[in-house]
Write a protein that holds these residues in place. Structure first.
Motif, PDB file in Angstrom:
ATOM      1  N   UNK A 149      -6.921  31.004  -6.077  1.00 20.91           N
ATOM      2  CA  UNK A 149      -6.313  29.692  -5.861  1.00 20.91           C
ATOM      3  C   UNK A 149      -5.859  29.477  -4.421  1.00 20.91           C
ATOM      4  N   UNK A 150      -5.582  30.563  -3.690  1.00 23.78           N
ATOM      5  CA  UNK A 150      -4.980  30.414  -2.369  1.00 23.78           C
ATOM      6  C   UNK A 150      -5.697  31.207  -1.278  1.00 23.78           C
ATOM      7  N   UNK A 151      -5.705  32.536  -1.403  1.00 25.26           N
ATOM      8  CA  UNK A 151      -6.155  33.398  -0.307  1.00 25.26           C
ATOM      9  C   UNK A 151      -7.632  33.255   0.011  1.00 25.26           C
ATOM     10  N   UNK A 152      -8.463  32.968  -0.993  1.00 24.09           N
ATOM     11  CA  UNK A 152      -9.882  32.776  -0.735  1.00 24.09           C
ATOM     12  C   UNK A 152     -10.210  31.335  -0.303  1.00 24.09           C
ATOM     13  N   UNK A 153      -9.719  30.308  -1.009  1.00 26.11           N
ATOM     14  CA  UNK A 153     -10.108  28.939  -0.627  1.00 26.11           C
ATOM     15  C   UNK A 153      -9.611  28.488   0.747  1.00 26.11           C
ATOM     16  N   UNK A 154      -8.384  28.887   1.134  1.00 23.84           N
ATOM     17  CA  UNK A 154      -7.860  28.374   2.410  1.00 23.84           C
ATOM     18  C   UNK A 154      -8.762  28.728   3.588  1.00 23.84           C
ATOM     19  N   UNK A 155      -9.087  29.995   3.831  1.00 23.59           N
ATOM     20  CA  UNK A 155      -9.979  30.273   4.968  1.00 23.59           C
ATOM     21  C   UNK A 155     -11.372  29.695   4.792  1.00 23.59           C
ATOM     22  N   UNK A 156     -11.866  29.641   3.548  1.00 22.04           N
ATOM     23  CA  UNK A 156     -13.207  29.094   3.331  1.00 22.04           C
ATOM     24  C   UNK A 156     -13.261  27.614   3.710  1.00 22.04           C
ATOM     25  N   UNK A 157     -12.327  26.828   3.185  1.00 22.69           N
ATOM     26  CA  UNK A 157     -12.341  25.388   3.441  1.00 22.69           C
ATOM     27  C   UNK A 157     -11.989  25.078   4.895  1.00 22.69           C
ATOM     28  N   UNK A 158     -11.035  25.811   5.438  1.00 20.24           N
ATOM     29  CA  UNK A 158     -10.660  25.572   6.834  1.00 20.24           C
ATOM     30  C   UNK A 158     -11.796  25.937   7.778  1.00 20.24           C
ATOM     31  N   UNK A 159     -12.551  26.985   7.437  1.00 15.61           N
ATOM     32  CA  UNK A 159     -13.695  27.350   8.268  1.00 15.61           C
ATOM     33  C   UNK A 159     -14.787  26.297   8.176  1.00 15.61           C
ATOM     34  N   UNK A 160     -14.991  25.717   6.990  1.00 18.94           N
ATOM     35  CA  UNK A 160     -15.927  24.595   6.873  1.00 18.94           C
ATOM     36  C   UNK A 160     -15.489  23.444   7.767  1.00 18.94           C
ATOM     37  N   UNK A 161     -14.178  23.177   7.813  1.00 18.96           N
ATOM     38  CA  UNK A 161     -13.664  22.118   8.685  1.00 18.96           C
ATOM     39  C   UNK A 161     -13.951  22.433  10.150  1.00 18.96           C
TER      40      UNK A 161
END
Length: 421
Positions: A149-161
């Motif tokens: 819910x947190x540790x995986x999605x945050x870097x993934x989505x922010x890196x896409x940005x």
């Protein structure tokens, strides 16, 4: 660091395969290795060497001419050699991680401006918005999975940005989840689907190349699509490879670092409260978490010439695993290396690797960690990890992370900021 080969050198062999090793056994056996044979041979996977001490891990990492990172994959000829992991897996090399100079230098020269401290600081606001949206998804329930819910999605989505790759509520999981599964699902029924999803992401990146070349815009990925190095534009496969490398690096490292830190802080609420009340302590504590848990656990190198390291004769074509996590527990460098000291300073860890292949995204990983820490400690400061249900990666040869970390906390209100997820 290296000397001329000595035909009389005795070969040190340990009955130990770090590539399929659990966390507890890794700690135990590497302690034994550093004491008895800091450079040893494992007979697993056709045989390879392991460097366990801080001295040898750092020296090998800095000698890229003798210890190559280059990966060769030719599916038509059935050739698979080198690369950054043991055993290697079939697939295109990650660029620039699995290249050597001069190619490496060209790629890094292009990428470095996007990952330096000043550039990373410009990404912080958007990362905070994404993190707040992720917390909003669980905050009212009083329960979450810290990893998924947190540790995986945050870097993934922010890196896409950062790359400038669009995502929405319907597909963001398809972008983020395969990079997490890549670290633990090999050899399981999930792995074929993981590889298929990674191919889907490559396809999305390839389609984006065409759009960005037709209509250039801001963002790292568009810059790659329309940029040149030494007067030559990148091919579509090269651009896709660079995009995949950025995504893999951005997700796995920060995910592992933050997940491990949360498990430890759940068991040490007094330290958690101290860090919340004294935010100036966080950068030093963060580096200690990097040292102790070593999110980049190891990296493979291919020997290019005969060489002797710590009395062991290595031959061209042999692989050696550089065990950064073991180096970070080397008692000759770190006092009380087996304990976390959130005030440890100085801290010359190699948790982000060493040498020319030191993690390109280390500043980005630090920013992501700070962003996640600030939001979790502000909105769910009393979180409690359910250790009985938490599951580690089955082996930690490359990443020291968790598959799942269930946790509970006092529910709170949504903030309604950031993307809709």
């Amino acid at each position: 660091m290296a000397s001329a080969p000595d035909d009389q050198a005795d070969k040190a062999v340990m009955d130990f395969d770090p590539a399929v090793c659990t966390y507890d056994r890794w700690i135990e056996k590497f302690g034994e290795a550093r004491e008895k044979c800091p450079v040893f041979a494992s007979e697993a996977h056709g045989g390879y060497w392991v460097a366990a001490s801080y001295e040898h891990a750092t020296n090998i990492s800095r000698d890229w001419e003798t210890f190559s990172s280059r990966k060769v994959w030719d599916p038509e000829a059935g050739k698979l050699e080198g690369g950054s992991v043991i055993p290697p897996f079939a697939g295109p090399p990650f660029v620039p991680v699995e290249t050597d100079p001069p190619e490496w230098k060209l790629y890094r020269h292009l990428l470095n401006p996007f990952f330096g401290p000043k550039a990373v600081e410009t990404y912080r606001t958007r990362a905070r918005q994404v993190m707040r949206a992720l917390v909003d998804r669980v905050i009212e329930t009083g329960a979450c999975d810290i990893v998924n819910d947190l540790a995986n999605p945050l870097p993934a989505l922010s890196t896409l940005d950062i790359l400038g790759i669009p995502y929405d509520q319907s597909n963001w999981r398809r972008f983020s989840d395969p990079f997490h599964k890549l670290a633990y699902a090999r050899g399981t029924a999930e792995f074929p689907q993981c590889l298929a999803d990674l191919d889907w992401i490559r396809g999305q990146l390839a389609e984006q190349v065409e759009r960005d070349r037709a209509n250039p815009r801001e963002g790292l990925f568009s810059s790659l699509c329309n940029g040149e190095v030494a007067g030559k534009a990148f091919s579509v496969p090269e651009i896709v490879g660079l995009g995949m490398m950025v995504l893999v690096g951005g997700v796995g490292t920060t995910n592992a670092l933050f997940s491990n830190s949360c498990v430890w802080l759940s068991k040490h609420p007094e330290v958690r409260r101290k860090l919340i009340d004294n935010p100036d302590m966080l950068p030093i504590a963060r580096e200690e978490f990097v040292r102790f848990y070593s999110p980049v656990h190891s990296a493979a190198r291919l020997v290019t010439r005969e060489v002797v390291v710590n009395g062991q004769r290595l031959e061209p074509g042999e692989q050696i695993m550089v065990a950064f996590s073991s180096a970070n527990h080397d008692e000759t460098v770190f006092e009380n290396a087996g304990e976390i000291d959130v005030e440890r300073f100085p801290n010359p860890h190699v948790g982000f690797g060493s040498g020319i292949h030191r993690c390109l995204g280390s500043f980005l990983a630090r920013m992501f960690f700070e962003t996640m820490f600030a939001e979790v400690m502000a909105r769910m400061p009393d979180f409690l990890v359910d250790e009985e249900r938490a599951v580690r990666y089955p082996d930690i040869s490359t990443k020291n992370g968790w598959i799942t970390i269930p946790a509970t906390f006092t529910p709170g209100p949504r903030m309604g900021e950031g993307p809709t997820l």
